[in-house]
Design an enzyme around this catalytic site. Structure first.
Site, mmCIF file in Angstrom:
data_model
loop_
_atom_site.group_PDB
_atom_site.id
_atom_site.type_symbol
_atom_site.label_atom_id
_atom_site.label_comp_id
_atom_site.label_asym_id
_atom_site.label_seq_id
_atom_site.Cartn_x
_atom_site.Cartn_y
_atom_site.Cartn_z
ATOM 1 C CB CYS A 2 -0.859 -0.006 1.244
ATOM 2 S SG CYS A 2 -1.831 -1.503 1.371
ATOM 3 N NE ARG A 27 4.543 1.664 -2.843
ATOM 4 C CZ ARG A 27 5.467 0.715 -2.752
ATOM 5 N NH1 ARG A 27 5.245 -0.479 -3.239
ATOM 6 N NH2 ARG A 27 6.644 0.951 -2.219
ATOM 7 C CD1 TRP A 74 -1.455 -5.692 -2.740
ATOM 8 C CD2 TRP A 74 -2.004 -4.835 -4.717
ATOM 9 N NE1 TRP A 74 -1.356 -6.698 -3.663
ATOM 10 C CE2 TRP A 74 -1.677 -6.218 -4.892
ATOM 11 C CE3 TRP A 74 -2.369 -4.110 -5.825
ATOM 12 C CZ2 TRP A 74 -1.717 -6.847 -6.128
ATOM 13 C CZ3 TRP A 74 -2.399 -4.747 -7.061
ATOM 14 C CH2 TRP A 74 -2.082 -6.086 -7.201
ATOM 15 C CG ASN A 100 2.555 -1.003 3.103
ATOM 16 O OD1 ASN A 100 1.938 -2.001 2.733
ATOM 17 N ND2 ASN A 100 3.704 -0.632 2.565
ATOM 18 N N GLY A 101 1.186 -3.337 5.314
ATOM 19 C CA GLY A 101 1.739 -4.554 5.913
ATOM 20 C C GLY A 101 0.611 -5.513 6.282
ATOM 21 C CD GLU A 482 8.589 -18.728 -15.740
ATOM 22 O OE1 GLU A 482 7.658 -19.230 -16.421
ATOM 23 O OE2 GLU A 482 8.693 -17.504 -15.537
ATOM 24 C CE LYS A 486 9.179 -14.380 -17.030
ATOM 25 N NZ LYS A 486 8.172 -15.337 -16.951
ATOM 26 C CD GLU A 489 7.141 -13.301 -20.583
ATOM 27 O OE1 GLU A 489 6.039 -12.826 -20.843
ATOM 28 O OE2 GLU A 489 7.370 -13.930 -19.544
ATOM 29 C CG HIS A 505 13.011 -39.822 -27.794
ATOM 30 N ND1 HIS A 505 13.112 -41.165 -28.073
ATOM 31 C CD2 HIS A 505 13.286 -39.696 -26.470
ATOM 32 C CE1 HIS A 505 13.386 -41.839 -26.992
ATOM 33 N NE2 HIS A 505 13.499 -40.981 -25.991
ATOM 34 C CE LYS A 604 2.028 -8.880 -14.339
ATOM 35 N NZ LYS A 604 3.196 -9.800 -14.378
HETATM 36 C C1 AGP Z 1 4.499 -14.657 -17.835
HETATM 37 O O1 AGP Z 1 5.718 -13.957 -17.759
HETATM 38 C C2 AGP Z 1 3.506 -14.000 -18.791
HETATM 39 N N1 AGP Z 1 3.286 -12.672 -18.437
HETATM 40 C C3 AGP Z 1 2.252 -14.851 -18.970
HETATM 41 O O2 AGP Z 1 2.658 -16.122 -19.406
HETATM 42 C C4 AGP Z 1 1.376 -15.042 -17.711
HETATM 43 O O3 AGP Z 1 2.036 -15.873 -16.795
HETATM 44 C C5 AGP Z 1 0.059 -15.723 -18.149
HETATM 45 O O4 AGP Z 1 -0.599 -14.866 -19.035
HETATM 46 C C6 AGP Z 1 -0.852 -16.032 -16.963
HETATM 47 O O5 AGP Z 1 -1.212 -14.842 -16.310
HETATM 48 P P1 AGP Z 1 -1.912 -14.949 -14.856
HETATM 49 O O6 AGP Z 1 -0.915 -15.589 -13.964
HETATM 50 O O7 AGP Z 1 -2.224 -13.530 -14.477
HETATM 51 O O8 AGP Z 1 -3.146 -15.799 -15.020
#
Ligand code: AGP
Length: 609
Positions: A2, A27, A74, A100-101, A482, A486, A489, A505, A604
């Site tokens: 927050c 934030r 938040w 905040n906390g 993962e 990273k 993307e 394979h 996002k």
């Molecule tokens: C991950 O770095 C991406 N931004 C994307 O794969 C994300 O994880 C995916 O869209 C799922 O989003 P969520 O966790 O908000 O459901």
């Protein structure tokens, strides 16, 4: 996290506080409020949603003063509605606080206040307890009342307090949540972090843990836990506003990578008690209900799906329930086998991903119990779940998910431990071993961040590559996926992840001289197998960067380079191994001059199908 802003001086507290809160918008927040001192009274306005909604509620010209505190919330405990917004007032309207906390023992304090002082609470929050507690202890010394209240609180807090009886002071305290005091001319400030004050002052005092600060318009006094005056050097902030919003980091992604020790600390807070037992506040699953579960689906998208891959390992390992991981976009069209004995775990940072929501609804329609692991209180996923386990990572701004991922993993560990213990499928000594490993994570994550410089050098060497492979076995497969996502993307490199055993394979045909492989060898029980995989690709002249635990020296002898993560149990290695990979992707994307926080074509939260 927050936002807090306080002001005392000859100016308009309303203007300055609102402006300061707006500087904290990055934030992320879901409600805002302000309390002002005027004519021996406290005026209060608060509203859900954006700060503009709050401004619309401040219609009266005389809603102003020279002393006040404000807050952007938040949500953690309690939905993001007006009643739960801060500032919170004491029953008699004489004390206002912003916080905040997380107050871990708020339920116990709330019960005590109701029982012993007939307090009537207006919100679902933990924070309101602070206001009521100070009011109970307040006679005519605000500082003494605040110290008495704080002495009973457990958890993390940065608290700002004003009283209708004291037009000349703001009192504030902090423990494990950021707090600063700003030095003005004929006025002074309080804030949760620097961006809120940059328009007014660059001279600040950093408030340390267990300190109390008393702010008047001419003076800022800081006291330690024994109320001994502390002489604090002021700090002059040189950051510009944009950098300050990112805490001095160049990108939100870097900031959020470095926030992971603190974020995991928050995820663990209040969930492992003094006896080393896992206690999950948001999970109402009884032993009887757990025993009836004969199938678990973990369903998510993207990074959250990769967390689910790790989740399968730990849930099957500890709770011994058959667990399937599925992509939400596939699950919902697959005619999945679901009934009332199915537990559907959906993982989502935003809680608004359309594919995940629809998959969850499909499972719900078929009778499954819905448990969500999510970072946003009050999001769609959480509102439709039977149980919610919050990651408490704080707002994640960068599109590329980092601290949400590691806190999702920690939540899956906590859940698996909880289920294993309840079902009696996890031996007590194993339970204790893993709990002890989780407790060491924040410190080990900090150590893993120490690979930054070495990883940056490797990134420099390979930033021009257009193809990079990630391979591993066991939980290193999920880490490979993962790590590859990273890089993909944010750098736009066509990276590729595959289970190491699958290489032969078909995929091994892709190896050219110098092809870069990132090889994860963090699982002791699979170490020899991974050494063979390295030999296999080295025989075809690939370039190998191995990721392994400190002390595993043999892997370095056959690899071209290594990235060593802290010594740890196999089970938690995935939480540490991903950190240098996040940094590797970050540095390569930076060298390729990418828009790291907002990569092309990405959002996002993917709220569309
Ligand atoms: C991950 O770095 C991406 N931004 C994307 O794969 C994300 O994880 C995916 O869209 C799922 O989003 P969520 O966790 O908000 O459901």
């Amino acid at each position: 996290m927050c936002g807090i802003v306080g002001y005392i001086g000859d100016g308009s507290a309303k203007e300055i506080i609102i402006s300061g809160l707006k500087s904290l918008e990055y934030r992320g927040y879901d409600s805002a409020g302000i309390a002002l001192h005027r004519g021996g009274k406290l005026l209060l306005r608060k509203e859900s949603g954006v700060i503009a909604n709050l401004e619309k509620r401040i219609t009266k010209k005389d809603f102003d003063g020279n002393l006040g505190i404000g807050h952007t919330r938040w949500a953690t405990h309690g939905a993001p509605i007006r009643e739960n917004a801060h500032p919170h007032m004491s029953c008699d309207g004489r004390i206002a606080i912003v916080h905040n906390g997380i107050i871990e023992n708020y339920m116990e304090l709330k019960a005590w206040l109701v029982k012993n002082h007939d307090v009537e609470f207006k919100s679902e929050t933990d924070s309101e307890v602070i206001a009521q507690l100070i009011c109970v202890y307040y006679k005519d010394d605000l500082v003494a009342a605040v110290r008495k209240a704080v002495a009973r609180m457990r958890g993390a807090y940065a608290v700002g307090v004003i009283s209708a009886d004291d037009p000349d002071h703001i009192v504030a305290v902090r423990k494990d949540a950021p707090l600063i005091a700003g030095i003005g001319e004929g006025c002074n400030y309080l804030a949760s972090d620097i961006p809120a004050l940059l328009r007014y002052t660059r001279d600040i005092y950093l408030i340390e843990n267990d300190e109390t600060v008393i702010i008047s318009k001419d003076d800022i006094k800081i006291f330690d836990g024994d109320m001994t005056r502390v002489k604090r050097e002021k700090m002059h902030v040189t950051w510009d506003a944009a950098a300050a919003v990112k805490g001095g980091y160049e990108h939100f992604m870097k900031k959020e990578i470095y926030e992971q020790p603190e974020a995991v600390n928050k995820t663990l807070e209040g969930r492992i008690n003094a006896k080393g037992e896992v206690k999950l506040d948001g999970i109402k699953l009884t032993k009887k209900e757990l025993d009836a579960i004969n199938r678990i689906y973990i369903v998510a998208c993207g990074t959250a799906y990769h967390a689910g891959m790790q989740g399968k390992e730990v849930i099957e390992g500890f709770a011994r329930i058959p667990t399937e991981v599925d992509l939400a976009s596939e699950f919902r069209y697959r005619k999945p086998i679901v009934d009332s004995n199915t537990l559907f775990i959906c993982i989502s940072q935003s809680g608004e991903t359309s594919d995940t929501i629809e998959a969850m609804r499909e499972a719900k329609r078929k009778g499954a119990r819905i448990l969500s692991i999510c970072n946003v209180v009050g999001s769609s996923v959480t509102r439709e779940s039977d149980d919610v386990l919050y990651t408490w990572a704080g707002p994640e701004i960068a599109v590329a998910s980092t601290k949400a991922y590691t806190t999702q993993l920690v939540c899956l560990f906590l859940l698996a431990l909880y289920m294993g213990r309840a079902r009696g499928t996890l031996l007590p000594k194993e339970y204790k071993r893993i709990v002890d490993e989780l407790k060491k994570l924040p410190a080990k994550l900090t150590e893993a961040l120490g690979t930054d410089e070495h990883v940056a050098k490797l990134a420099k060497k390979f930033s021009v590559r257009e193809q990079i492979f990630y391979i591993g076995r066991g939980s290193d497969v999920g880490t490979s996926y993962e790590a590859s996502l990273k890089l993909k993307e944010i750098s736009y490199i066509n990276s590729f992840a595959i289970a190491a055993g699958e290489l032969k394979h078909g995929t091994i045909a892709l190896i050219n001289r110098g092809t870069l492989f990132i090889v994860f060898a963090t699982q002791d029980y699979l170490y020899e197998k991974m050494l063979s995989n390295i030999e296999e690709i080295k025989a075809r002249h690939a370039y190998v960067i191995a990721v392994a635990k400190k002390g595993n020296t043999r892997v370095g002898k056959i690899s071209d380079d290594t990235i060593m993560i802290p010594e740890c149990a196999d089970e938690v290695a995935s939480i540490l191994a991903v950190v240098p990979m996040q940094l590797f992707a970050y540095h390569i994307a930076k060298l390729r001059k990418r828009d790291i926080d907002k990569p092309r074509n990405l959002a996002k939260s993917v709220t569309v199908e």
